[in-house]
Design a protein around this motif. Structure first.
Motif, PDB file in Angstrom:
ATOM      1  N   TRP A 218       0.645  -1.276   0.068  1.00  0.00           N
ATOM      2  CA  TRP A 218       0.046  -0.099  -0.015  1.00  0.00           C
ATOM      3  C   TRP A 218       0.818   1.265  -0.141  1.00  0.00           C
ATOM      4  O   TRP A 218       0.358   2.461  -0.340  1.00  0.00           O
ATOM      5  CB  TRP A 218      -0.872  -0.002   1.178  1.00  0.00           C
ATOM      6  N   THR A 219       2.213   1.039   0.255  1.00  0.00           N
ATOM      7  CA  THR A 219       3.236   2.382   0.380  1.00  0.00           C
ATOM      8  C   THR A 219       3.577   2.466  -1.334  1.00  0.00           C
ATOM      9  O   THR A 219       4.159   3.813  -1.340  1.00  0.00           O
ATOM     10  CB  THR A 219       4.177   1.977   1.180  1.00  0.00           C
ATOM     11  N   SER A 221       3.330   2.921  -5.516  1.00  0.00           N
ATOM     12  CA  SER A 221       2.688   3.284  -6.362  1.00  0.00           C
ATOM     13  C   SER A 221       1.695   2.306  -7.139  1.00  0.00           C
ATOM     14  O   SER A 221       2.289   1.285  -7.661  1.00  0.00           O
ATOM     15  CB  SER A 221       3.502   4.145  -7.261  1.00  0.00           C
ATOM     16  N   HIS A 249      -7.074   0.570  -4.784  1.00  0.00           N
ATOM     17  CA  HIS A 249      -5.771   1.107  -4.076  1.00  0.00           C
ATOM     18  C   HIS A 249      -6.206   2.417  -3.716  1.00  0.00           C
ATOM     19  O   HIS A 249      -6.420   3.512  -4.461  1.00  0.00           O
ATOM     20  CB  HIS A 249      -4.671   1.131  -5.061  1.00  0.00           C
ATOM     21  N   ASN A 251      -4.984   6.028  -2.263  1.00  0.00           N
ATOM     22  CA  ASN A 251      -3.536   6.788  -2.228  1.00  0.00           C
ATOM     23  C   ASN A 251      -4.086   8.407  -2.141  1.00  0.00           C
ATOM     24  O   ASN A 251      -4.226   9.028  -3.295  1.00  0.00           O
ATOM     25  CB  ASN A 251      -2.836   6.727  -3.470  1.00  0.00           C
ATOM     26  N   ASP A 253      -3.379  12.351  -0.303  1.00  0.00           N
ATOM     27  CA  ASP A 253      -2.449  13.155   0.301  1.00  0.00           C
ATOM     28  C   ASP A 253      -2.937  14.319   0.810  1.00  0.00           C
ATOM     29  O   ASP A 253      -2.599  14.893   1.771  1.00  0.00           O
ATOM     30  CB  ASP A 253      -1.276  13.498  -0.677  1.00  0.00           C
ATOM     31  N   ASN A 257      -3.636  12.524   5.015  1.00  0.00           N
ATOM     32  CA  ASN A 257      -2.800  11.253   4.382  1.00  0.00           C
ATOM     33  C   ASN A 257      -3.540   9.812   4.659  1.00  0.00           C
ATOM     34  O   ASN A 257      -3.779   9.390   5.965  1.00  0.00           O
ATOM     35  CB  ASN A 257      -1.551  11.297   5.089  1.00  0.00           C
ATOM     36  N   LYS A 259      -3.538   5.811   2.912  1.00  0.00           N
ATOM     37  CA  LYS A 259      -3.275   4.881   2.078  1.00  0.00           C
ATOM     38  C   LYS A 259      -3.795   3.365   2.257  1.00  0.00           C
ATOM     39  O   LYS A 259      -4.004   3.271   3.506  1.00  0.00           O
ATOM     40  CB  LYS A 259      -1.632   4.917   1.732  1.00  0.00           C
TER      41      LYS A 259
END
Length: 622
Positions: A218-219, A221, A249, A251, A253, A257, A259
């Protein structure tokens, strides 16, 4: 050497830790290892800022199990501490108001109510240790290594240490009631559960094996990942599970934050929420499974991982605090799921339809529980037709254009039991959709209501619609003496001979001659009974709601025509009674199961009818 008392305004640390902060003693491994990871991260950041004058060591967290010495040692290569920092962060535990905390919660026993950050993570060590020692050397130029020890009381000792490397070692003298913590297999299991994705490598002393995944999927791309990566990671999280259907997925920001990866699994049983599991992490540190404050209820059917550093956690990192951020994150997760599903429905329709039978419980349950989710998904609900085609309601409406009133949707709740009804509708070119899941009895009326009654769902056994009958035309007189018509005579025959008293009789001329009779139930009454039955507290009252059943007899059926002859021409009333009740039972079979008593009666009557065939006095007149 320095000695003193820890400033916590309490006689003993252990009751505080055990009663208020942690529900499971094994959580200490998460607290100490994540503290070690924090120390490494801080040192790396300070180095990037040019505040570290020496070369920093490679990031590493090492666990040493000393079984003969009854010790577990956790060592990190982080920024270390000075003696003054030990006094501030270890000794002065009460600097953030622990005394007020104790007064406020002394009569409470719900750890979820503990809020605030007290810097007590280190003291979780006393969940398993009778004594704890710290050996540490700060990164600061000219720093002197320090040693600290405490036996769990408020007393401590602090001296200089002979440590040469920057970093910290915490030695736990394992208590007798926690001897399992000296087993290497136990430590491996705890690392796998609580620290599997800590960002720095974790090793057992003397082995080269890295116990954790420092860069979980998950960290990374999505552009650097393929389907196999996602499926392999799923099986790493949930060994033994069948492959997931697809995944999302996450993601984000901004404005927070976030993810993660959410997987849509193939359910073993409809709405079996126990199969779902969304693991919650904060900066790659495990927090909990299926946190109800963050994960919407309907998404607990999913599996996967969510990592959100912005989570407002309590001191034990085991529970979320009530915070507007939590609600916003929860709403965003719901939105991302809806975006994924609606996107598939628009651009990957074949795949969406292929998955529909498996994912529709997620979608319908979510629409029932979350109005915003309902609004996003209402145009993308599919209904599977009796022919196996997946249709949106607009597509169904288009297929039925000119055949039925706009917005009318015919559905079956049991394609097997209602097969005869489906065939009748099919013969007239009418589409029937299948709504046979447990959730449909709640979803259909809710959908009607939320769409302003734009759609009207009618179960195919709720009535014999005008589309199935011939329409108005003169009914022939069958008895010139009393001028009774065919339909009137048939009606009278069934009223005279049907043993079921609580059933209405109606005679119609069906377009088809394949079915002698249909048993129909008023739609509104049936829905009321279903709703009451589904409410556990009200289920006992379901019997009090009348079930308005009507036997609609098809006068165009050869069986009914023969029955009329048997009664009028041959006056065989005993056989007429057998046939009338047999026709009723056949109609009942098309709707549901027999009771034991009805089944025995049906078998006995069938045997009697068969026994009369082939005799000189044949049962049915020709």
């Amino acid at each position: 050497m320095e000695a003193g008392h820890i400033s916590i305004h309490a006689e003993n640390i252990l009751p505080i830790i055990k009663r208020w902060l942690y529900s499971e003693k094994e959580i200490y491994i998460r607290e100490l290892v994540s503290n070690a990871a924090d120390a490494i991260l801080k040192l790396q950041k300070l180095s990037l800022l040019g505040e570290v004058k020496r070369e920093i060591p490679d990031a590493a967290i090492t666990l040493t199990v000393d079984k003969p010495g009854k010790k577990l040692i956790i060592t990190d290569t982080g920024l270390g501490m000075t003696a003054d920092e030990i006094k501030k962060y270890i000794n002065q535990v009460a600097f953030s108001g622990l005394h007020d905390f104790l007064d406020k919660y002394k009569d409470k026993d719900d750890s979820q109510q503990v809020i605030g950050h007290f810097g007590l993570g280190f003291y979780s060590a006393f969940m398993v240790a009778s004594k704890v020692e710290i050996d540490t050397l700060s990164y600061q130029e000219g720093a002197v290594a320090a040693h600290w020890s405490c036996d769990g009381s408020t007393a401590f000792e602090m001296t200089q240490s002979d440590r040469k490397e920057v970093g910290t070692s915490i030695t736990l003298h394992i208590a007798d009631d926690s001897s399992e913590m000296l087993e290497e297999s136990t430590i491996r299991g705890l690392i796998e559960r609580y620290c599997a994705f800590i960002r720095y490598p974790i090793q057992l002393a003397g082995t080269p094996e890295i116990l954790n995944d420092t860069r979980p999927l998950w960290t990374r791309s999505p552009t650097e990942l393929n389907d196999k990566d996602y499926i392999d990671f799923f099986h790493k999280l949930f060994p033994g599970s069948p492959d997931p259907l697809f995944w999302i997925h996450l993601n984000v920001d901004y404005p927070f934050n976030l993810k993660g990866v959410l997987y849509f699994p193939k359910l073993k049983h409809e709405l079996d929420a126990s199969q779902g599991e969304v693991k919650l992490y904060c900066n790659q540190v495990y927090v909990a499974d299926n946190t109800k404050e963050l994960i919407p209820e309907f998404l607990t059917l999913l599996k996967g991982v969510i990592d959100c550093p912005d989570l407002p956690l309590n001191v034990s990192r085991s529970y979320l605090q009530t915070d507007p951020t939590v609600r916003k994150i929860s709403e965003h997760i719901t939105k991302k799921v809806a975006d994924k599903l609606s996107g598939m429905a628009k651009t990957e329709r074949d795949s969406y339809a292929k998955f529909w039978d498996d994912i529709n419980p997620f979608i319908k349950f979510g629409m029932l529980r979350d109005h915003k989710f309902f609004e996003r998904m209402q145009d993308f609900v599919l209904f599977k037709s009796a022919a196996g085609e997946h249709l949106t309601l607009d597509q169904y409406k288009e297929k039925m254009q000119g055949k039925v009133e706009d917005g009318t949707v015919f559905y079956s709740s049991d394609a097997t039991a209602q097969a005869a009804y489906i065939r009748l509708f099919g013969d007239e070119g009418l589409e029937v959709v299948i709504a046979d899941t447990m959730i449909d009895q709640h979803f259909i009326p809710y959908f009607e209501m939320q769409t302003g009654r734009k759609w009207k769902f009618k179960r195919i056994d709720s009535d014999v619609t005008s589309h199935l009958v011939e329409g108005s035309k003169p009914d022939l007189v069958v008895d010139a003496k009393d001028k009774a018509t065919v339909s009137e005579k048939i009606d009278q025959i069934f009223r005279d001979h049907l043993t079921q008293e609580k059933v209405k009789i109606r005679v119609e001329a069906f377009r088809s001659d394949k079915v002698p009779a249909m048993l129909v139930i008023d739609e509104n009454a049936r829905r009321m009974r279903d709703m009451i039955r589904s409410n556990g507290a009200m289920a006992a009252f379901a019997a009090g709601v009348p079930e308005e059943r009507t036997l609609v007899v098809n006068q165009n059926s050869p069986a009914i025509k023969n029955l009329l002859k048997l009664s009028q021409t041959f006056n065989r009333q005993e056989e007429v009674k057998l046939v009338v009740n047999q026709i009723f039972d056949l109609a009942w079979l098309q709707q549901g199961e027999f009771s034991a008593e009805m089944m025995q009666s049906f078998i006995d009557r069938s045997t009697a009818i068969l026994g009369r065939l082939g005799t000189s006095d044949t049962l049915l007149a020709k």
